[in-house]
Design a protein around this motif. Structure first.
Motif, short mmCIF file in Angstrom:
data_model
loop_
_atom_site.label_atom_id
_atom_site.label_comp_id
_atom_site.label_asym_id
_atom_site.label_seq_id
_atom_site.Cartn_x
_atom_site.Cartn_y
_atom_site.Cartn_z
N GLU A 104 -3.82 6.75 -7.19
CA GLU A 104 -3.33 6.17 -5.59
C GLU A 104 -4.61 5.11 -4.94
O GLU A 104 -3.76 4.23 -4.21
CB GLU A 104 -3.73 7.64 -4.89
CG GLU A 104 -2.63 8.81 -5.27
CD GLU A 104 -2.70 10.45 -3.70
OE1 GLU A 104 -3.28 9.73 -3.12
OE2 GLU A 104 -1.85 10.68 -3.81
N GLU A 105 -6.11 4.64 -5.40
CA GLU A 105 -6.55 4.47 -4.20
C GLU A 105 -6.63 3.04 -5.96
O GLU A 105 -6.35 1.57 -4.72
CB GLU A 105 -8.40 4.75 -5.27
CG GLU A 105 -9.55 3.99 -4.46
CD GLU A 105 -10.28 4.13 -4.94
OE1 GLU A 105 -11.75 3.67 -4.27
OE2 GLU A 105 -10.87 4.67 -5.55
N LEU B 261 -3.06 1.46 -4.54
CA LEU B 261 -3.37 1.11 -2.43
C LEU B 261 -3.81 -0.20 -2.41
O LEU B 261 -3.23 -1.11 -1.60
CB LEU B 261 -4.03 2.14 -1.59
CG LEU B 261 -3.71 2.14 -0.76
CD1 LEU B 261 -1.92 1.96 -0.07
CD2 LEU B 261 -4.19 2.96 0.21
N GLU C 5 -1.16 -2.98 -3.76
CA GLU C 5 -0.67 -2.68 -2.53
C GLU C 5 -1.16 -3.77 -1.40
O GLU C 5 -0.64 -5.27 -1.20
CB GLU C 5 -0.23 -1.66 -1.86
CG GLU C 5 1.11 -1.12 -2.40
CD GLU C 5 1.14 0.34 -2.46
OE1 GLU C 5 1.39 0.84 -0.84
OE2 GLU C 5 1.85 1.39 -3.08
N LYS D 133 -2.85 0.15 5.39
CA LYS D 133 -3.60 0.46 3.78
C LYS D 133 -4.86 0.64 3.97
O LYS D 133 -5.53 1.21 2.87
CB LYS D 133 -2.24 -0.71 3.45
CG LYS D 133 -1.10 -0.30 3.35
CD LYS D 133 -0.86 -1.45 1.90
CE LYS D 133 0.93 -1.13 2.44
NZ LYS D 133 1.49 -0.32 2.00
N GLU E 28 -6.34 3.93 4.96
CA GLU E 28 -5.25 4.47 4.46
C GLU E 28 -6.30 4.61 2.83
O GLU E 28 -6.87 5.24 2.70
CB GLU E 28 -3.99 4.04 3.88
CG GLU E 28 -2.83 5.08 4.49
CD GLU E 28 -1.70 4.45 4.36
OE1 GLU E 28 -1.29 4.71 3.04
OE2 GLU E 28 -0.85 4.20 4.81
N LEU E 29 -6.65 3.47 2.25
CA LEU E 29 -7.81 3.00 1.07
C LEU E 29 -9.22 3.62 2.31
O LEU E 29 -9.67 4.92 1.08
CB LEU E 29 -8.42 1.78 1.37
CG LEU E 29 -8.68 1.53 -0.42
CD1 LEU E 29 -8.07 2.20 -1.50
CD2 LEU E 29 -8.84 -0.11 -0.25
#
Length: 410
Positions: A88-89, A92, A95, A170, A173-174
């Motif tokens: 996921e990291e 992300l 992104e 984002k 989130e990271l």
């Protein structure tokens, strides 16, 4: 007459040492016997101590092995979670990089458009730009152009702002994701340290057990024999119930010695179906804290090659004073006592049976209807094994043993 007296005296003198010698021999024999008795008592004491130590070693070995398995499962779960968070990291991060490129491109386009506009107008005021038109139509087109350009500029500015806000979100989130990952990595490190400690304890127990191998083997053989006797007793009782049920239903096969299956009533068929539908969701057969220290089937210890256990169910360790409880609605059909397992209770759920062994006290009686989670007896705590409180739990369908762990829930 004098001759007879002399002979008597001589005989007495000769006989006296013999009697004395015999008395000495008897005394010596008694001392030797006492010494031998003391040696036998001392040997028996040592043997009993060795057997108690062997029993404790087996119990400790089972417990620490169960802890190591649990620890490994926890570490594997944490590793899987760390891998998921890393994926996921990475996603992300990609992104964010893409969003940064898009924002940069939008800003560049916006800047170029603004520069182009001002170059065309050579820095003139907008009113001059409008009134310098050659005709009214051209002035209207210029006005419409300025209006559309203004709207586009606002839209572009809003889009850039929104993209920047999304980018910042984002990034948050990271940061949160990395914090979560770091916590789990730290947790995994702690669990790994615990595992090392447990493995060291296991090695100590194994080394100690190897020194007492003879007594350990003897204790294992004793436990295997008791387990086999318990299984035979359960099979015998199941067969008796089947014959009785066949007899009550006027089955012709009831006269044969072979097992012909338990004849269920309609209510029992419904109960068995409900029991089967709850596979994987049954409650633990005890309340409070617990640890499974003996798993179903045959297990070979990695260190002690001669330590092999074949469980017909599972062994659950809990705290002293804990009660065993029924895992489902049913009827108590048998209560019996077995060496090594103390009191045992069989609860029937149609053609399924649950067996609760090693009870000190029994709260129910044969024929009682029990409900799910109803206490059926207090589990025995062994004073010779540091008050180890172990429940032996089995599930059978007819004469087939099942793995309880696949039936029990969390």
């Amino acid at each position: 007459m004098i001759f007879r007296v002399i002979i008597f005296l001589l005989a007495f003198v000769i006989a006296t040492p013999t009697v004395s010698a015999a008395s000495t021999n008897v005394k010596t024999l008694k001392e030797q016997k006492s010494q031998a008795d003391r040696q036998v008592a001392n040997t028996n004491k040592k043997l009993k101590a060795a057997q108690r130590e062997a029993k404790k070693s087996l119990s400790a070995l089972n417990e620490i092995s169960a802890e190591i398995k649990t620890q490994n499962r926890v570490i594997n779960k944490l590793n899987n979670e760390i891998s998921r968070l890393r994926r996921e990291e990475n996603a992300l991060t990609r992104e964010i990089e893409l969003a940064e490129k898009e924002i940069k491109a939008k800003k560049e386009d916006y800047a170029k458009s603004m520069q182009s506009l001002y170059r065309k107008n050579s820095g003139q005021d907008i009113f001059i730009f409008l009134f310098s038109a050659n005709s009214f139509k051209q002035a209207m087109r210029r006005a419409r152009y300025l209006k559309e350009f203004s709207a586009w500029r606002k839209t572009q500015a809003l889009e850039i702002t929104e993209h920047q806000q999304q980018l910042e979100k984002k990034r948050e989130e990271l940061r949160a994701l990395r914090d979560e990952k770091n916590k789990i990595v730290s947790q995994r490190t702690n669990e790994a340290n615990k595992l090392k400690t447990q493995e060291q304890k296991q090695k100590q127990i194994v080394n100690k057990a190897k020194k007492n191998e003879k007594a350990l083997r003897k204790e294992l053989e004793k436990q295997k024999k008791q387990a086999a006797e318990l299984n035979r007793k359960i099979e015998q009782l199941i067969a008796e119930e089947a014959r009785r049920s066949s007899s009550s239903s006027s089955s012709s096969s009831s006269t044969s010695g072979a097992y012909s299956g338990y004849k269920m009533t309609k209510d029992e068929q419904k109960l068995a179906a409900n029991f089967e539908q709850n596979k994987g969701k049954l409650p633990m057969p005890l309340s409070g804290k617990y640890k499974i220290v003996g798993h179903y089937g045959t297990q070979q210890h990695s260190e002690l090659k001669y330590v092999q256990v074949n469980n017909s169910g599972i062994v659950i360790k809990t705290t002293p004073g804990t009660s065993a409880r029924s895992v489902f609605d049913g009827e108590v059909t048998r209560i019996f006592v077995m060496p090594g397992y103390n009191s045992c209770v069989i609860v029937r759920h149609g053609n399924y049976l649950t067996i609760y062994s090693n009870l000190k006290e029994v709260y129910v009686k044969t024929g009682d209807k029990v409900k799910t989670r109803q206490a059926i007896g207090k589990i025995y705590s062994d004073p010779e094994d540091d008050n180890a409180t172990l429940l032996h739990f089995q599930i059978w369908k007819e004469t087939n043993k099942l793995n309880p762990e696949t039936w029990l829930g969390d």
